[in-house]
Scaffold this active site. Structure first.
Site, PDB file in Angstrom:
ATOM      1  N   CYS A 158      47.863  33.702  44.026  1.00 14.53           N
ATOM      2  CA  CYS A 158      47.306  33.632  42.671  1.00 14.53           C
ATOM      3  C   CYS A 158      48.421  33.193  41.731  1.00 14.53           C
ATOM      4  O   CYS A 158      49.390  32.560  42.181  1.00 14.53           O
ATOM      5  CB  CYS A 158      46.664  34.959  42.253  1.00 14.53           C
ATOM      6  SG  CYS A 158      47.815  36.341  42.161  1.00 14.53           S
ATOM      7  N   ASP A 170      40.904  35.527  36.540  1.00 17.81           N
ATOM      8  CA  ASP A 170      42.144  36.245  36.251  1.00 17.81           C
ATOM      9  C   ASP A 170      41.818  37.499  35.426  1.00 17.81           C
ATOM     10  O   ASP A 170      41.313  37.388  34.308  1.00 17.81           O
ATOM     11  CB  ASP A 170      43.050  35.296  35.449  1.00 17.81           C
ATOM     12  CG  ASP A 170      44.390  35.901  35.123  1.00 17.81           C
ATOM     13  OD1 ASP A 170      44.571  37.119  35.296  1.00 17.81           O
ATOM     14  OD2 ASP A 170      45.270  35.132  34.685  1.00 17.81           O
ATOM     15  N   ASN A 218      50.887  37.094  41.312  1.00 17.92           N
ATOM     16  CA  ASN A 218      51.035  37.935  42.518  1.00 17.92           C
ATOM     17  C   ASN A 218      51.143  39.421  42.166  1.00 17.92           C
ATOM     18  O   ASN A 218      51.819  40.181  42.857  1.00 17.92           O
ATOM     19  CB  ASN A 218      52.237  37.486  43.380  1.00 17.92           C
ATOM     20  CG  ASN A 218      52.299  38.113  44.767  1.00 17.92           C
ATOM     21  OD1 ASN A 218      53.373  38.290  45.322  1.00 17.92           O
ATOM     22  ND2 ASN A 218      51.171  38.461  45.350  1.00 17.92           N
ATOM     23  N   CYS A 224      47.970  40.870  40.589  1.00 21.29           N
ATOM     24  CA  CYS A 224      46.572  41.323  40.468  1.00 21.29           C
ATOM     25  C   CYS A 224      45.726  40.831  41.641  1.00 21.29           C
ATOM     26  O   CYS A 224      45.464  41.568  42.593  1.00 21.29           O
ATOM     27  CB  CYS A 224      45.954  40.863  39.148  1.00 21.29           C
ATOM     28  SG  CYS A 224      46.797  41.508  37.690  1.00 21.29           S
ATOM     29  N   ARG A 225      45.282  39.574  41.583  1.00 22.36           N
ATOM     30  CA  ARG A 225      44.280  39.101  42.551  1.00 22.36           C
ATOM     31  C   ARG A 225      44.808  38.966  43.966  1.00 22.36           C
ATOM     32  O   ARG A 225      44.178  39.444  44.921  1.00 22.36           O
ATOM     33  CB  ARG A 225      43.701  37.756  42.086  1.00 22.36           C
ATOM     34  CG  ARG A 225      42.894  37.873  40.816  1.00 22.36           C
ATOM     35  CD  ARG A 225      42.651  36.518  40.185  1.00 22.36           C
ATOM     36  NE  ARG A 225      43.887  35.943  39.662  1.00 22.36           N
ATOM     37  CZ  ARG A 225      44.005  34.738  39.147  1.00 22.36           C
ATOM     38  NH1 ARG A 225      42.951  33.932  39.136  1.00 22.36           N
ATOM     39  NH2 ARG A 225      45.158  34.310  38.683  1.00 22.36           N
ATOM     40  N   SER A 226      45.958  38.285  44.130  1.00 20.37           N
ATOM     41  CA  SER A 226      46.407  38.065  45.521  1.00 20.37           C
ATOM     42  C   SER A 226      46.877  39.348  46.206  1.00 20.37           C
ATOM     43  O   SER A 226      46.641  39.492  47.407  1.00 20.37           O
ATOM     44  CB  SER A 226      47.443  36.935  45.617  1.00 20.37           C
ATOM     45  OG  SER A 226      48.613  37.209  44.895  1.00 20.37           O
TER      46      SER A 226
HETATM   47  P1  4NP Z   1      47.309  37.395  38.897  1.00 17.02           P
HETATM   48  O1  4NP Z   1      47.153  37.827  37.365  1.00 17.02           O
HETATM   49  O2  4NP Z   1      47.571  35.909  38.910  1.00 17.02           O
HETATM   50  O3  4NP Z   1      45.981  37.736  39.479  1.00 17.02           O
HETATM   51  O4  4NP Z   1      48.465  38.203  39.466  1.00 17.02           O
HETATM   52  C1  4NP Z   1      48.121  37.550  36.385  1.00 17.02           C
HETATM   53  C2  4NP Z   1      49.231  38.344  36.279  1.00 17.02           C
HETATM   54  C3  4NP Z   1      50.172  38.096  35.293  1.00 17.02           C
HETATM   55  C4  4NP Z   1      49.969  37.048  34.407  1.00 17.02           C
HETATM   56  C5  4NP Z   1      48.849  36.237  34.534  1.00 17.02           C
HETATM   57  C6  4NP Z   1      47.929  36.495  35.525  1.00 17.02           C
HETATM   58  N1  4NP Z   1      50.912  36.817  33.368  1.00 17.02           N
HETATM   59  O5  4NP Z   1      50.678  35.894  32.577  1.00 17.02           O
HETATM   60  O6  4NP Z   1      51.937  37.501  33.304  1.00 17.02           O
END
Ligand code: 4NP
Length: 163
Positions: free
Chosen positions: A10, A127, A13, A15-17
């Site tokens: 994702c 997201d 790294n 949340c989703r992944s």
């Molecule tokens: P992820 O979510 O891609 O599912 O891990 C996010 C985590 C952090 C951020 C964006 C999306 N950020 O902008 O810090």
């Protein structure tokens, strides 16, 4: 036999992944395939390198019986395309960012994770970072569907039986 290596990707790294990582790791164990399939995750961005999964992701996972406590964020690298068999992206931006660093001699197949959950009616795992807890529950619903479909795909493609 060398292991089949699966990498969930994702943006951050955290949340989703990691959720996809933890759920698919659980499916691997449930199917008795821990000797045959290895799972990892990474982010296309380096914002959170070394961080634990987001508290809301860990909590949603725990409420459904998955453990993400051991995971730490890392960034996707071109070398991952040489070491993994399947690289699965959570959304289209992740897919394009991964494509951009894919080396010419890549061995990994780069695929969209929700290609394995056609019944979900969605093609991207949204997201959840800037939203509320309900976003994490929705991510988990999608991740469980994708993980089940991916497991069926890998088992039939590689003729894997539980040990
Ligand atoms: P992820 O979510 O891609 O599912 O891990 C996010 C985590 C952090 C951020 C964006 C999306 N950020 O902008 O810090």
């Amino acid at each position: 036999m060398s292991k089949i290596r699966v990498l969930m990707v994702c943006l951050g790294n955290i949340c989703r992944s990691p959720m996809a990582h933890g759920v698919f790791e659980a499916r691997v164990r449930e199917h008795g395939l821990a000797d045959a399939i290895e799972v990892d995750s990474a982010g296309t961005a380096g914002y959170h390198i070394g961080a634990q999964a987001d508290r809301r992701a860990r909590q949603e996972a725990r409420s459904r019986g998955y453990d993400l406590e051991h995971l730490r964020a890392r960034q996707l690298e071109p070398e991952d395309f040489l070491e993994f068999d399947y690289i699965l992206t959570m959304d289209d931006a992740n897919f394009r960012n991964a494509e951009r660093i894919r080396p010419d001699n890549a061995r990994a197949e780069l695929l969209r994770f929700l290609d394995f959950a056609p019944g979900s009616g969605e093609t991207e795992v949204p997201d959840p970072y800037y939203g509320g807890d309900e976003g994490f529950a929705h991510v988990m619903d999608l991740v469980e569907k994708g993980a089940d479909g991916l497991m069926e795909h890998i088992r039939s493609r590689h003729a894997l039986r539980a040990s």
